[in-house]
Enzyme design. Structure first.
Site, PDB file in Angstrom:
ATOM      1  CD  GLU A  14      10.924  21.433  -0.734  1.00 12.87           C
ATOM      2  OE1 GLU A  14      11.814  21.679  -1.581  1.00 12.87           O
ATOM      3  OE2 GLU A  14       9.718  21.326  -1.024  1.00 12.87           O
TER       4      GLU A  14
ATOM      5  CG  ASP B  31      16.391  20.585  -0.752  1.00 15.85           C
ATOM      6  OD1 ASP B  31      15.309  20.920  -1.264  1.00 15.85           O
ATOM      7  OD2 ASP B  31      17.101  21.366  -0.080  1.00 15.85           O
TER       8      ASP B  31
ATOM      9  CG  HIS C 114      -2.052  -0.846   1.255  1.00 17.85           C
ATOM     10  ND1 HIS C 114      -1.946  -2.219   1.373  1.00 17.85           N
ATOM     11  CD2 HIS C 114      -3.378  -0.575   1.170  1.00 17.85           C
ATOM     12  CE1 HIS C 114      -3.167  -2.737   1.360  1.00 17.85           C
ATOM     13  NE2 HIS C 114      -4.055  -1.768   1.233  1.00 17.85           N
TER      14      HIS C 114
END
Length: 446
Positions: free
Chosen positions: A437, A414, A283
């Site tokens: 990020e 990133d 899943h």
């Protein structure tokens, strides 16, 4: 493969998305009112019983189930009438607003001296490419506990044809009144996706629901959204929102099956496609994240939500991380999650490296990643995310020899973007996105 595709087609995808939105009003569907015909005050119709039935009102035909038009002294109303709901009552439009909607405002109060009740606003839009109808909850559950009319507002902001439904979700036989249902026009200055929408934090690959985009095909379901790759036979990514309302007592359905919403002519991966391969039907949006109803849980078993995942990755490392994020949803938080995969070749329980299964119809990924954004439950989610918000990103090998400690695979967003060519959390303000990020989570893992 996806990275090259994305860099070459991003501008085209943006154009197609604009054209798709602009053409949303041309479908042959049962349209009636526009936002200019609102508010619906419920003054013009009559219905005296709670039995399911339809009522012709000024804005169009509405369906009332465990609901009636009330006009007694105990009914709270701005004029002479309002809707009264009891038990699991619902009040639903039987028509679409062809030009979409911006903000929806609804007045509500308890009936007489009844105890408080909870209710929710749900929206159903039509998807241009398939005519599919998708329900999703708008905003948080509203608790009605006051005797005077109060106003609850919801940001929908969609250009797609849309209709709405109020669902009473708690309070049992306690009754509540609904009045003055207002709909404002679409506002282009408001973000395209409201709170709790599965794409509220962004569409990572600018996927669109267009058959000419077969390896970055957008599918929006009530339980999650995804970018599907026809050639890989798997999603590129799946995105979903999780809070306490998604958890309940529904059993795991285990009804793995092909997805009938795929375009005609596309190969449909089915429940037997992974058998004997040495890989789990893994899943993306987990079964245990959707136990509020049988329908919600069943939706997670569509094969468009699956990847070939090494058993130890799926059952141990990944399961540990899923349980960890669910613990937040059960303790006053909401979580936005995005899971994806990239590369070719994984090692399952059969040993060695496998590139494809199901006679080449399904690509086995080399890496599996996930991002979780964790917030206290609240409103205006995008604006509440700061550099201090806990964001966890992991990137794991699709291998049976994997470490069961998911914390060992933490990376920056990133790094995932460089590997995949995706643009994650793109709806966040640029400064916040840059800080979040670049960071690697170092918080607890249990």
């Amino acid at each position: 493969m996806l990275q090259l595709y994305m860099r070459g087609r991003k501008a085209l995808a943006l154009l197609l998305l604009m054209l798709w939105s602009a053409s949303a009003t041309s479908w042959a569907v049962p349209f009636a009112a526009t936002p200019e015909n609102f508010p619906e005050t419920f003054e013009s119709g009559s219905k005296s019983s709670y039995a399911t039935g339809t009522v012709q009102l000024a804005s169009g035909t509405w369906i009332l189930d465990e609901a009636l038009i009330g006009s007694t002294d105990n009914d709270k109303k701005a004029g002479s009438q309002s809707v009264r709901l009891r038990n699991a009552g619902r009040l639903a439009m039987d028509f679409f607003l062809p030009e979409g909607a911006g903000t929806v405002s609804i007045r509500h109060a308890i009936y007489g001296n009844d105890p408080g009740s909870g209710w929710e606003l749900w929206a159903q839009t039509q998807v241009a490419s398939c005519g599919c109808e998708k329900w999703y909850k708008v905003g948080q559950t509203v608790i009605t506990s006051t005797s005077g009319l109060q106003t609850a507002s919801f940001t929908v902001n969609t250009t797609a044809p849309v209709k709405f439904e109020i669902r009473k979700v708690s309070g049992g036989t306690a009754r509540l009144n609904i009045d003055d249902f207002s709909v404002d026009s679409y506002d282009p200055t408001v973000p395209a996706y409201p709170d709790n929408d599965h794409l509220a934090l962004g569409n990572p690959s600018m996927a669109i629901p267009d058959v000419s985009n077969p390896n970055n095909y957008l599918m929006r379901k009530p339980q999650y959204a995804l970018s599907y790759s026809r050639d890989r036979g798997t999603p590129n990514w799946v995105s979903w929102h999780l809070d306490a309302s998604d958890r309940g007592g529904a059993d795991r359905q285990d009804n793995f099956r092909e997805d009938p919403a795929l375009p005609a002519g596309w190969y449909r991966v089915n429940e037997n496609s992974y058998r004997g391969s040495g890989f789990d039907r893994g899943h993306n949006a987990p079964s245990a994240d959707r136990t509020s109803s049988v329908e919600a849980n069943s939706a997670t078993f569509l094969m468009t939500n699956m990847i070939p995942q090494a058993p130890n990755n799926n059952q141990k490392t990944w399961n540990n991380f899923e349980q960890y994020t669910r613990s937040y949803a059960e303790s006053g938080y909401e979580v936005y999650l995005i899971m994806g995969n990239y590369g070719v070749g994984g090692s399952g329980s059969n040993g060695g490296t496998t590139n494809t299964i199901d006679n080449g119809h399904v690509t086995v990924p080399n890496r599996v990643w996930k991002v979780a954004v964790i917030l206290p439950v609240g409103e205006n989610d995008v604006s509440r995310i700061t550099a201090a918000t806990r964001v966890i990103a992991i990137d794991t090998p699709n291998a049976n020899s994997i470490n069961t400690d998911w914390g060992a695979y933490r990376v920056s967003i990133d790094e995932i973007e460089v590997a995949t060519g995706l643009d994650l959390l793109s709806n966040l303000p640029a400064g916040v996105q840059t800080q979040i990020e670049a960071a690697v989570d170092n918080g607890p893992t249990n």
